[in-house]
Design a protein around this motif. Structure first.
Motif, PDB file in Angstrom:
ATOM      1  N   THR A 159       4.427 -16.566  -4.110  1.00 30.92           N
ATOM      2  CA  THR A 159       4.313 -15.785  -2.707  1.00 30.92           C
ATOM      3  C   THR A 159       3.366 -14.587  -2.618  1.00 30.92           C
ATOM      4  OG1 THR A 159       6.412 -14.424  -3.326  1.00 30.92           O
ATOM      5  CG2 THR A 159       6.716 -16.192  -1.794  1.00 30.92           C
ATOM      6  N   SER A 202       3.233 -20.686  -1.624  1.00 31.72           N
ATOM      7  CA  SER A 202       4.140 -19.689  -1.609  1.00 31.72           C
ATOM      8  C   SER A 202       5.535 -20.091  -2.104  1.00 31.72           C
ATOM      9  CB  SER A 202       4.550 -19.078  -0.474  1.00 31.72           C
ATOM     10  OG  SER A 202       3.337 -17.822  -0.217  1.00 31.72           O
ATOM     11  N   ASP A 246      11.578 -15.176  -0.785  1.00 30.76           N
ATOM     12  CA  ASP A 246      10.687 -15.144  -1.908  1.00 30.76           C
ATOM     13  C   ASP A 246      11.536 -15.941  -3.253  1.00 30.76           C
ATOM     14  OD1 ASP A 246       8.980 -14.639  -3.922  1.00 30.76           O
ATOM     15  OD2 ASP A 246       8.620 -12.676  -3.425  1.00 30.76           O
TER      16      ASP A 246
END
Ligand code: PLP
Length: 387
Positions: free
Chosen positions: A244, A238, A46
């Motif tokens: 994300t 993302s 992430d």
């Protein structure tokens, strides 16, 4: 007897699937932080990019304007058109909006691809090591994953030998998670030739394609001669835009395959929330220099971290040409090393074997974290290994 012990049988298709190693590690870190234990998170994919304020503002405006109901199941026409334009520009081949299906993240695009291509028992070739969700995704769609070792090189002979009458698809992820490697044009051409010979689908997962550090060397599989008609492309906002949590991705494919995947969307999630799609449209309207800036941050971290890790005794850490992952070879068993880092250094990474047998002996280190976190982790590692 507990209530759980009395419940009816669970479907083997789901029960046999292992939980996601990456998601579980993120949960462990979150729980440790709640309990007051600080862990340096180098495990998650992430990116530490704040979603651009123009994206947030566009979604907010859309909410205020009432875009809070069901929308077109395939995605809003404006977003499908914008995705088709950007994809065509990047890959160098034409995509029409009718060949785009907006999905909740790239993950669902991958899942929808398996759903439309696989009959029960069909085999899917995975290039090992690979992202943790391909195998389970194939199984959830009723297929059988077949792993072919491809850590440093893709051996066309080995791949061809893995093809059986039940083989239906090859999954290609470039740039690849967990290694950050990029498949060469020649390697991809060999895959296309194999797919043509056996009439296979090619699933091309390009969610890291905006994070290549030598753009000239990157090849989009669908742009190779003969590939587009058998290529199911999964992509996502993302990683490129730090989105994300927005869950915005897409499947780009021949129109008939998009129409089939649309049924998967209609009968499961109905649609991606329209106000989130308005945010995605604003993302795609951002100037390319915004992405260039993000890429530069990851490039600096890659250079710094790879140099430090490569110099540790017993480690080998070449700089990958793309992505925000490092995949160093480590001395000893990868699971033991990852456990030691977690317990003794409070650094969370993933063992390479979580991505398949060919990843054994490596760690996957994510540089999606803050600079300070990375610096502290590197300090701890140098102290630990050099004393
Ligand atoms: N494909 C690969 C190779 C990934 O690493 C990821 C996320 O980690 C995804 C797809 C899916 O990302 P998302 O569902 O957030 O778009």
């Amino acid at each position: 007897m507990t209530a759980a012990a009395r419940m009816p049988r669970l479907a083997e298709r789901v029960a046999s699937v292992a939980p996601s190693a990456t998601v579980e590690m993120s949960e462990r870190i979150r729980q440790a932080q709640v309990a007051g234990r600080e862990i340096l998170p180098l495990a998650s994919g992430d990116p530490n990019l704040e979603t651009h304020p123009q994206i947030v503002a566009a979604a907010h405006r859309a909410m205020l304007a009432g875009e809070t109901h069901y929308g077109p199941a395939a995605g809003t026409p404006a977003l499908r058109a914008a995705i088709a334009r950007r994809l065509s520009g990047r890959a160098g081949i034409a995509y029409d909006a009718s060949e785009i299906l907006v999905t909740p993240g790239g993950k669902f695009a991958v899942f929808a691809a398996f759903m439309v291509a696989l009959e029960s028992g069909d085999e899917v070739l995975l290039l090992d090591p690979c992202w943790v969700s391909y195998g389970p995704g194939v199984r959830l769609a009723g297929g059988v994953p077949v792993r072919v070792p491809a850590l440093d090189r893709l051996d066309p002979g080995m791949l061809a030998a893995a093809v059986t009458p039940r083989t239906r698809m090859i999954v290609v992820n470039s740039p690849a998670n967990p290694t950050g490697r990029v498949f060469t044009r020649e390697e991809l051409a060999a895959l296309v030739a194999l797919a043509e010979r056996h009439d296979l689908w090619l699933l091309f997962d390009q969610v890291y394609a905006d994070l290549t550090y030598e753009p000239g060397a990157f090849a989009f599989l669908q742009a190779l001669p003969g590939a587009q008609g058998r290529c199911l492309v999964a992509d996502s906002l993302s990683k490129t835009y730090g989105m994300t949590g927005w869950r915005i991705g897409y499947l780009a494919a021949p129109e008939a395959a998009v129409k089939a995947a649309l049924k998967v969307v209609q009968h499961s999630i109905y649609c991606v929330p329209p106000f989130l799609q308005a945010g995605a449209l604003a993302a795609l309207a951002l100037p390319e220099f915004v992405i260039d800036g993000y890429r530069e941050r990851f490039r600096r971290r890659r250079d710094r971290a790879a140099a430090v890790l490569d110099a540790l005794p017993g480690f080998s850490c070449p700089r990958p040409p793309a992505s925000f992952y490092l995949f160093p070879k480590v001395p000893g068993d990868d699971k033991a090393v990852a456990a030691e880092w977690l317990e003794r250094l409070a650094i969370a990474v993933l063992p390479g074997s979580a991505f398949g047998e060919a990843g054994r002996g490596h760690l996957r280190i994510s540089l999606a974290c803050d600079d300070e976190v990375l610096e502290e982790a590197l300090r701890r590692l140098e102290r630990h290994y050099r004393g």
